[in-house]
Design an enzyme around this catalytic site. Structure first.
Site, PDB file in Angstrom:
ATOM      1  N   LYS A   1      36.948   2.135  18.836  1.00 55.42           N
ATOM      2  CA  LYS A   1      35.835   1.185  18.776  1.00 55.42           C
ATOM      3  C   LYS A   1      35.909   0.238  19.965  1.00 55.42           C
ATOM      4  O   LYS A   1      36.998  -0.225  20.329  1.00 55.42           O
ATOM      5  CB  LYS A   1      35.964   0.380  17.467  1.00 55.42           C
TER       6      LYS A   1
ATOM      7  N   ARG B   1      35.529  12.372  14.499  1.00 54.25           N
ATOM      8  CA  ARG B   1      34.358  13.017  13.888  1.00 54.25           C
ATOM      9  C   ARG B   1      34.539  14.532  13.961  1.00 54.25           C
ATOM     10  O   ARG B   1      34.732  15.079  15.039  1.00 54.25           O
ATOM     11  CB  ARG B   1      33.098  12.580  14.626  1.00 54.25           C
TER      12      ARG B   1
ATOM     13  N   GLU C   1      39.416   6.411  10.649  1.00 53.70           N
ATOM     14  CA  GLU C   1      38.217   6.839   9.909  1.00 53.70           C
ATOM     15  C   GLU C   1      37.876   8.263  10.344  1.00 53.70           C
ATOM     16  O   GLU C   1      37.767   8.535  11.542  1.00 53.70           O
ATOM     17  CB  GLU C   1      37.021   5.926  10.205  1.00 53.70           C
TER      18      GLU C   1
ATOM     19  N   GLU D   1      18.934   9.677  15.179  1.00 56.62           N
ATOM     20  CA  GLU D   1      18.528   8.480  14.434  1.00 56.62           C
ATOM     21  C   GLU D   1      19.171   7.242  15.044  1.00 56.62           C
ATOM     22  O   GLU D   1      18.550   6.192  15.172  1.00 56.62           O
ATOM     23  CB  GLU D   1      18.933   8.645  12.961  1.00 56.62           C
TER      24      GLU D   1
HETATM   25  P1  0O2 Z   1      30.111   3.283  15.322  1.00 56.28           P
HETATM   26  O1  0O2 Z   1      29.809   3.008  16.734  1.00 56.28           O
HETATM   27  O2  0O2 Z   1      29.717   4.675  14.896  1.00 56.28           O
HETATM   28  O3  0O2 Z   1      31.502   2.936  14.926  1.00 56.28           O
HETATM   29  P2  0O2 Z   1      32.214  -0.881   6.954  1.00 56.28           P
HETATM   30  O4  0O2 Z   1      32.726  -0.051   8.115  1.00 56.28           O
HETATM   31  O5  0O2 Z   1      32.747  -0.415   5.623  1.00 56.28           O
HETATM   32  O6  0O2 Z   1      32.361  -2.325   7.173  1.00 56.28           O
HETATM   33  P3  0O2 Z   1      29.793   0.390   6.301  1.00 56.28           P
HETATM   34  O7  0O2 Z   1      28.419   0.327   6.861  1.00 56.28           O
HETATM   35  O8  0O2 Z   1      29.891   0.260   4.805  1.00 56.28           O
HETATM   36  O9  0O2 Z   1      30.667  -0.711   7.009  1.00 56.28           O
HETATM   37  O10 0O2 Z   1      30.522   1.718   6.736  1.00 56.28           O
HETATM   38  P4  0O2 Z   1      30.025   3.176   6.467  1.00 56.28           P
HETATM   39  O11 0O2 Z   1      28.875   3.217   5.550  1.00 56.28           O
HETATM   40  O12 0O2 Z   1      31.218   3.964   6.073  1.00 56.28           O
HETATM   41  O13 0O2 Z   1      29.430   3.620   7.898  1.00 56.28           O
HETATM   42  C1  0O2 Z   1      30.010   3.300   9.107  1.00 56.28           C
HETATM   43  C2  0O2 Z   1      29.670   4.343  10.176  1.00 56.28           C
HETATM   44  O14 0O2 Z   1      28.939   5.448   9.635  1.00 56.28           O
HETATM   45  C3  0O2 Z   1      28.788   3.792  11.265  1.00 56.28           C
HETATM   46  O15 0O2 Z   1      29.602   3.217  12.249  1.00 56.28           O
HETATM   47  C4  0O2 Z   1      28.059   5.029  11.786  1.00 56.28           C
HETATM   48  O16 0O2 Z   1      28.898   5.775  12.640  1.00 56.28           O
HETATM   49  C5  0O2 Z   1      27.871   5.820  10.502  1.00 56.28           C
HETATM   50  N1  0O2 Z   1      26.608   5.502   9.815  1.00 56.28           N
HETATM   51  C6  0O2 Z   1      26.504   4.872   8.623  1.00 56.28           C
HETATM   52  N2  0O2 Z   1      25.211   4.779   8.254  1.00 56.28           N
HETATM   53  C7  0O2 Z   1      24.485   5.357   9.232  1.00 56.28           C
HETATM   54  C8  0O2 Z   1      23.064   5.600   9.413  1.00 56.28           C
HETATM   55  O17 0O2 Z   1      22.207   5.237   8.596  1.00 56.28           O
HETATM   56  N3  0O2 Z   1      22.709   6.259  10.558  1.00 56.28           N
HETATM   57  C9  0O2 Z   1      23.611   6.671  11.498  1.00 56.28           C
HETATM   58  N4  0O2 Z   1      23.159   7.312  12.575  1.00 56.28           N
HETATM   59  N5  0O2 Z   1      24.951   6.447  11.356  1.00 56.28           N
HETATM   60  C10 0O2 Z   1      25.378   5.815  10.238  1.00 56.28           C
HETATM   61  P5  0O2 Z   1      29.151   1.916  13.030  1.00 56.28           P
HETATM   62  O18 0O2 Z   1      30.177   0.878  12.795  1.00 56.28           O
HETATM   63  O19 0O2 Z   1      27.732   1.564  12.749  1.00 56.28           O
HETATM   64  O20 0O2 Z   1      29.181   2.295  14.533  1.00 56.28           O
END
Ligand code: 0O2
Length: 244
Positions: A82, A114, A176, A191
């Site tokens: 990150k 991933r 993760e 998206e």
């Molecule tokens: P990046 O750059 O990918 O790291 P938390 O982490 O628990 O505080 P949350 O939202 O509950 O927050 O976590 P969750 O639901 O496990 O999802 C976190 C990551 O899943 C996101 O990372 C995205 O990579 C992906 N993700 C979740 N929802 C969506 C969505 O609706 N669309 C897309 N395209 N990706 C999603 P980050 O931190 O946003 O960014």
């Protein structure tokens, strides 16, 4: 004489500058950066090691599957640490203390792996194979395949702890792991790009969200049809081998 547009531009610039000074360049933030750069870099290095451990585990599983079943369940493995910017945004959003221990304790997705699979069934199989390894501890599981997000997002998320072996210590680090099929990954990547486009008018957003949700349904349907085709081919292969 300044035009109204120029005056507005100046106000926006000044407000932005003030916001950065007050929020991002607070004394607390500057103290954190100057006093913690080395420990923070060290922590990121530990996360990189943990990420490599997990990536290797999947590469090994992929090899073994290709020997045993003559096919590779994994299409691609992507890894990322990150960015500092995203870590800072998360600290602010979660309202957690700005220190190294708190970052390690509260932010679980600093190291991300991933795994893009060919079929949904492979996702669950690989997740199970990973979790059965005796050095892996499951911390959290979010199944957005069985329970997609309201946006339509589908993926299986695991937060796992894996040990890394340093010169004089063993350290458990969180990683993760996001499992997706090619269709899930295709949808999520597009998206994400669309969502972060800044020039989409608010009025179009609702319509776009509905359209994206529809596309997510189509991609889920595609996954399930492809999986059925594979099952049919495998079943016919079995029949053939029995007949022979
Ligand atoms: P990046 O750059 O990918 O790291 P938390 O982490 O628990 O505080 P949350 O939202 O509950 O927050 O976590 P969750 O639901 O496990 O999802 C976190 C990551 O899943 C996101 O990372 C995205 O990579 C992906 N993700 C979740 N929802 C969506 C969505 O609706 N669309 C897309 N395209 N990706 C999603 P980050 O931190 O946003 O960014």
């Amino acid at each position: 004489m300044e035009t109204g547009r120029q005056v507005m531009g100046k106000i926006v610039r000044e407000t932005k500058d003030r916001f950065i000074r007050e929020n991002l360049l607070s004394d607390q933030f500057i103290d954190f950066v100057s006093g913690n750069m080395l420990p923070f870099d060290t922590l990121l290095a530990y996360y990189r090691c943990a990420m490599m451990e997990i990536e290797t585990k999947f590469k090994v599983l992929n090899e073994q599957f290709s020997l045993r079943y003559d096919r590779n369940p994994i299409e691609t493995i992507k890894t990322r640490i990150k960015s500092m910017n995203s870590i800072m945004k998360k600290i602010r959003r979660k309202d957690i203390p700005l220190d190294i221990d708190s970052i390690e304790k509260n932010i679980w997705d600093i190291a991300g792996v991933r795994v893009v699979c060919s079929f949904s069934e492979d996702i669950y199989l690989l997740a199970q194979c990973l979790l059965e390894q005796d050095d892996i501890t499951l911390i959290e599981r979010k199944d957005y395949i069985k329970n997609p997000k309201p946006s339509g997002y589908r993926s299986l998320h695991l937060i796992v702890e894996v040990p890394i072996f340093l010169q004089n210590e063993k350290r458990a680090m969180k990683v993760e792991v996001q499992f997706r099929t090619i269709a899930m990954d295709f949808w999520a990547s597009l998206e994400h790009k669309i969502r972060y486009k800044k020039n989409i008018p608010e009025s179009d957003m609702e319509l776009l969200a509905a359209e994206l949700l529809d596309c997510a349904d189509i991609s889920a349907e595609l996954d399930s049809r492809m999986e059925n085709i594979r099952k049919r081919i495998e079943a016919s292969k079995e029949v053939e081998s029995i007949v022979k």
